[in-house]
Design an enzyme around this catalytic site. Sequence first.
Site, PDB file in Angstrom:
ATOM      1  N   ASP A 135     -24.665  28.579  21.613  1.00 45.48           N
ATOM      2  CA  ASP A 135     -23.656  29.056  20.220  1.00 45.48           C
ATOM      3  C   ASP A 135     -22.164  28.767  21.674  1.00 45.48           C
ATOM      4  O   ASP A 135     -22.382  29.269  22.709  1.00 45.48           O
ATOM      5  CB  ASP A 135     -24.251  30.105  19.623  1.00 45.48           C
ATOM      6  CG  ASP A 135     -25.337  30.200  19.001  1.00 45.48           C
ATOM      7  OD1 ASP A 135     -25.752  28.915  18.675  1.00 45.48           O
ATOM      8  OD2 ASP A 135     -25.780  30.705  18.412  1.00 45.48           O
ATOM      9  N   MET A 136     -21.481  29.274  21.039  1.00 43.63           N
ATOM     10  CA  MET A 136     -20.588  29.215  21.511  1.00 43.63           C
ATOM     11  C   MET A 136     -19.509  31.076  20.509  1.00 43.63           C
ATOM     12  O   MET A 136     -19.870  30.742  19.138  1.00 43.63           O
ATOM     13  CB  MET A 136     -19.232  28.423  21.087  1.00 43.63           C
ATOM     14  CG  MET A 136     -17.905  28.493  21.511  1.00 43.63           C
ATOM     15  SD  MET A 136     -18.264  28.368  23.275  1.00 43.63           S
ATOM     16  CE  MET A 136     -17.967  27.042  23.878  1.00 43.63           C
ATOM     17  N   ARG A 185     -22.568  20.341  18.473  1.00 42.40           N
ATOM     18  CA  ARG A 185     -22.324  20.774  17.087  1.00 42.40           C
ATOM     19  C   ARG A 185     -20.343  21.430  17.214  1.00 42.40           C
ATOM     20  O   ARG A 185     -20.147  22.450  17.890  1.00 42.40           O
ATOM     21  CB  ARG A 185     -23.147  21.853  17.619  1.00 42.40           C
ATOM     22  CG  ARG A 185     -23.185  23.451  15.787  1.00 42.40           C
ATOM     23  CD  ARG A 185     -23.597  24.262  16.348  1.00 42.40           C
ATOM     24  NE  ARG A 185     -24.845  24.122  16.156  1.00 42.40           N
ATOM     25  CZ  ARG A 185     -25.723  25.144  16.418  1.00 42.40           C
ATOM     26  NH1 ARG A 185     -24.691  26.249  17.130  1.00 42.40           N
ATOM     27  NH2 ARG A 185     -27.025  25.026  17.077  1.00 42.40           N
ATOM     28  N   VAL A 187     -17.808  23.267  14.935  1.00 45.89           N
ATOM     29  CA  VAL A 187     -18.315  24.359  13.618  1.00 45.89           C
ATOM     30  C   VAL A 187     -16.405  24.317  13.858  1.00 45.89           C
ATOM     31  O   VAL A 187     -15.548  24.247  14.112  1.00 45.89           O
ATOM     32  CB  VAL A 187     -18.809  25.230  13.850  1.00 45.89           C
ATOM     33  CG1 VAL A 187     -20.368  25.298  14.156  1.00 45.89           C
ATOM     34  CG2 VAL A 187     -17.922  26.622  15.095  1.00 45.89           C
ATOM     35  N   LYS A 188     -16.310  25.150  13.110  1.00 47.42           N
ATOM     36  CA  LYS A 188     -15.083  25.352  12.259  1.00 47.42           C
ATOM     37  C   LYS A 188     -14.487  27.113  13.311  1.00 47.42           C
ATOM     38  O   LYS A 188     -13.556  27.101  14.126  1.00 47.42           O
ATOM     39  CB  LYS A 188     -14.366  26.377  10.683  1.00 47.42           C
ATOM     40  CG  LYS A 188     -14.612  24.573  10.402  1.00 47.42           C
ATOM     41  CD  LYS A 188     -13.979  25.093   8.665  1.00 47.42           C
ATOM     42  CE  LYS A 188     -13.971  23.720   7.372  1.00 47.42           C
ATOM     43  NZ  LYS A 188     -13.838  24.425   5.886  1.00 47.42           N
ATOM     44  N   GLY A 189     -15.213  27.503  13.554  1.00 44.68           N
ATOM     45  CA  GLY A 189     -15.065  29.254  14.338  1.00 44.68           C
ATOM     46  C   GLY A 189     -15.405  29.999  13.589  1.00 44.68           C
ATOM     47  O   GLY A 189     -14.754  30.607  12.364  1.00 44.68           O
ATOM     48  N   ALA A 190     -16.464  30.990  14.420  1.00 45.41           N
ATOM     49  CA  ALA A 190     -16.370  32.494  12.912  1.00 45.41           C
ATOM     50  C   ALA A 190     -16.163  33.819  13.576  1.00 45.41           C
ATOM     51  O   ALA A 190     -16.173  34.616  13.117  1.00 45.41           O
ATOM     52  CB  ALA A 190     -17.629  32.537  13.101  1.00 45.41           C
ATOM     53  N   HIS A 228     -20.283  23.155   6.107  1.00 47.95           N
ATOM     54  CA  HIS A 228     -20.859  23.195   4.117  1.00 47.95           C
ATOM     55  C   HIS A 228     -19.589  22.984   3.964  1.00 47.95           C
ATOM     56  O   HIS A 228     -20.360  22.573   2.756  1.00 47.95           O
ATOM     57  CB  HIS A 228     -21.500  25.395   3.896  1.00 47.95           C
ATOM     58  CG  HIS A 228     -22.421  25.863   5.431  1.00 47.95           C
ATOM     59  ND1 HIS A 228     -21.383  26.650   6.165  1.00 47.95           N
ATOM     60  CD2 HIS A 228     -23.368  26.029   5.283  1.00 47.95           C
ATOM     61  CE1 HIS A 228     -22.480  26.789   6.185  1.00 47.95           C
ATOM     62  NE2 HIS A 228     -23.547  26.203   6.264  1.00 47.95           N
ATOM     63  N   ARG A 289     -20.359  38.463  10.135  1.00 48.20           N
ATOM     64  CA  ARG A 289     -19.481  37.127   9.745  1.00 48.20           C
ATOM     65  C   ARG A 289     -20.071  36.668   8.712  1.00 48.20           C
ATOM     66  O   ARG A 289     -18.467  35.531   8.829  1.00 48.20           O
ATOM     67  CB  ARG A 289     -19.523  36.296  11.338  1.00 48.20           C
ATOM     68  CG  ARG A 289     -19.309  37.146  13.095  1.00 48.20           C
ATOM     69  CD  ARG A 289     -19.392  36.250  14.085  1.00 48.20           C
ATOM     70  NE  ARG A 289     -21.077  36.027  14.142  1.00 48.20           N
ATOM     71  CZ  ARG A 289     -21.632  36.582  15.030  1.00 48.20           C
ATOM     72  NH1 ARG A 289     -20.706  37.757  15.810  1.00 48.20           N
ATOM     73  NH2 ARG A 289     -23.183  36.315  15.663  1.00 48.20           N
ATOM     74  N   ARG A 290     -20.822  36.445   7.946  1.00 48.28           N
ATOM     75  CA  ARG A 290     -21.142  35.859   7.297  1.00 48.28           C
ATOM     76  C   ARG A 290     -20.502  36.658   5.600  1.00 48.28           C
ATOM     77  O   ARG A 290     -20.293  35.580   4.845  1.00 48.28           O
ATOM     78  CB  ARG A 290     -22.748  35.266   6.969  1.00 48.28           C
ATOM     79  CG  ARG A 290     -23.426  34.839   8.207  1.00 48.28           C
ATOM     80  CD  ARG A 290     -23.849  33.329   8.511  1.00 48.28           C
ATOM     81  NE  ARG A 290     -22.675  33.147   9.176  1.00 48.28           N
ATOM     82  CZ  ARG A 290     -22.386  33.380  10.466  1.00 48.28           C
ATOM     83  NH1 ARG A 290     -23.436  33.561  10.949  1.00 48.28           N
ATOM     84  NH2 ARG A 290     -21.355  32.886  10.543  1.00 48.28           N
TER      85      ARG A 290
END
Length: 308
Positions: A135-136, A185, A187-190, A228, A289-290
């Site tokens: 994971d980043m 992977r 991703v946009k970044g969280a 998503h 974060r979600r």
Amino acid sequence: MLSRSLLAASRSRKTRGLITKIPMTRRVVDRFVAGERLDEASPVIQGLIAEGLTVTVDRLGEDTLDANNAAATRSAYLTMLKRFAELGVAGRIEVSVKLSALGSRLPKDGAQISLENAVRIAEAARDAGTTMTLDMEDHTTVDATLAALRELRTEFPWVGVAMQAMLLRTEGDIADLATAGSRVRLVKGAYREPASVAHQHKHEVDRAYVRAMKTLMHSPAYPMIGSHDQRMIDIAHTMIAETGREPASYEFQMLHGIRTTEQRALVAGGETVRVYVPFGDDWYGYFMRRLAERPANVMFFLNSLVKR
Ligand code: FDA
């Protein structure tokens, strides 16, 4: 504004104490987290596999400052990988790992300790016939994560990494990673990031995501489209058609509990879809974060408190 406050709260010990003590929080957490223990998460994981999905399992935890915790995280991954190998499902399950859960933030020799722990997990993944993805975390960790990735890939070339489109540096990093066999992977970044290092507006992040996806799709790398966002998924499909990519040369990834109907629709359309399944009792940072990603999740959470 709300999102930024929630991301700030995700790192506050005081807010953690408050939120994790509210009994009704659990109900909302359950939507995103597959359980506190592996035996709670196992039926969820096996159910997804029975439906034709693949899985990446994250044993929740981050930012540990205690070497014993880091060792416990490593042991939990080793036990988990052994269990998956015994069940004969390891080919469909891989693991996701945060280096800060393996000790990267320990004040003394953190980078070395977390790398050694990651090597042990990679060995167990190899023995189980599966893979592992890093994971980043926030932008201060990117150099160290990429350095660990390079080390790991000398012995385990299938170790993947998450890259965050929101970071200004990512397009350059992706260009370096777009090589044969490299599992990336996107991703946009969280995380909450300053303007000096990250795009601040959704449309800028989306555009950066598309540019990075284009680089990956036109390269010999193995893109893992972690989003998503229907627009990103549609654009991925257009690029797949343009480049003539075979279905085995890329995959879609989504988080447990989010857009589950779309996950199954992609599988029905012949795509590989990997669901990121987190479990464990250290769910606070992941959960916040979600919430930050979607105001509707905050309303859902607040409603559950009011209705108790
Ligand atoms: P976006 O935020 O624009 O959302 C698009 C749509 O998706 C929304 O309109 C909504 O329908 C749905 N949606 C998105 N988030 C939702 C939520 N929380 N609840 C309900 N619906 C939601 N980040 C990171 O920094 N490091 C990492 O290692 C990872 N790893 C990772 C793995 C996988 C498999 C995924 C899918 C994501 C990550 N992320 C991550 C998180 C990622 O950076 C990002 O924060 C989220 O995926 C949300 O961005 P979207 O691309 O989904 O788009």
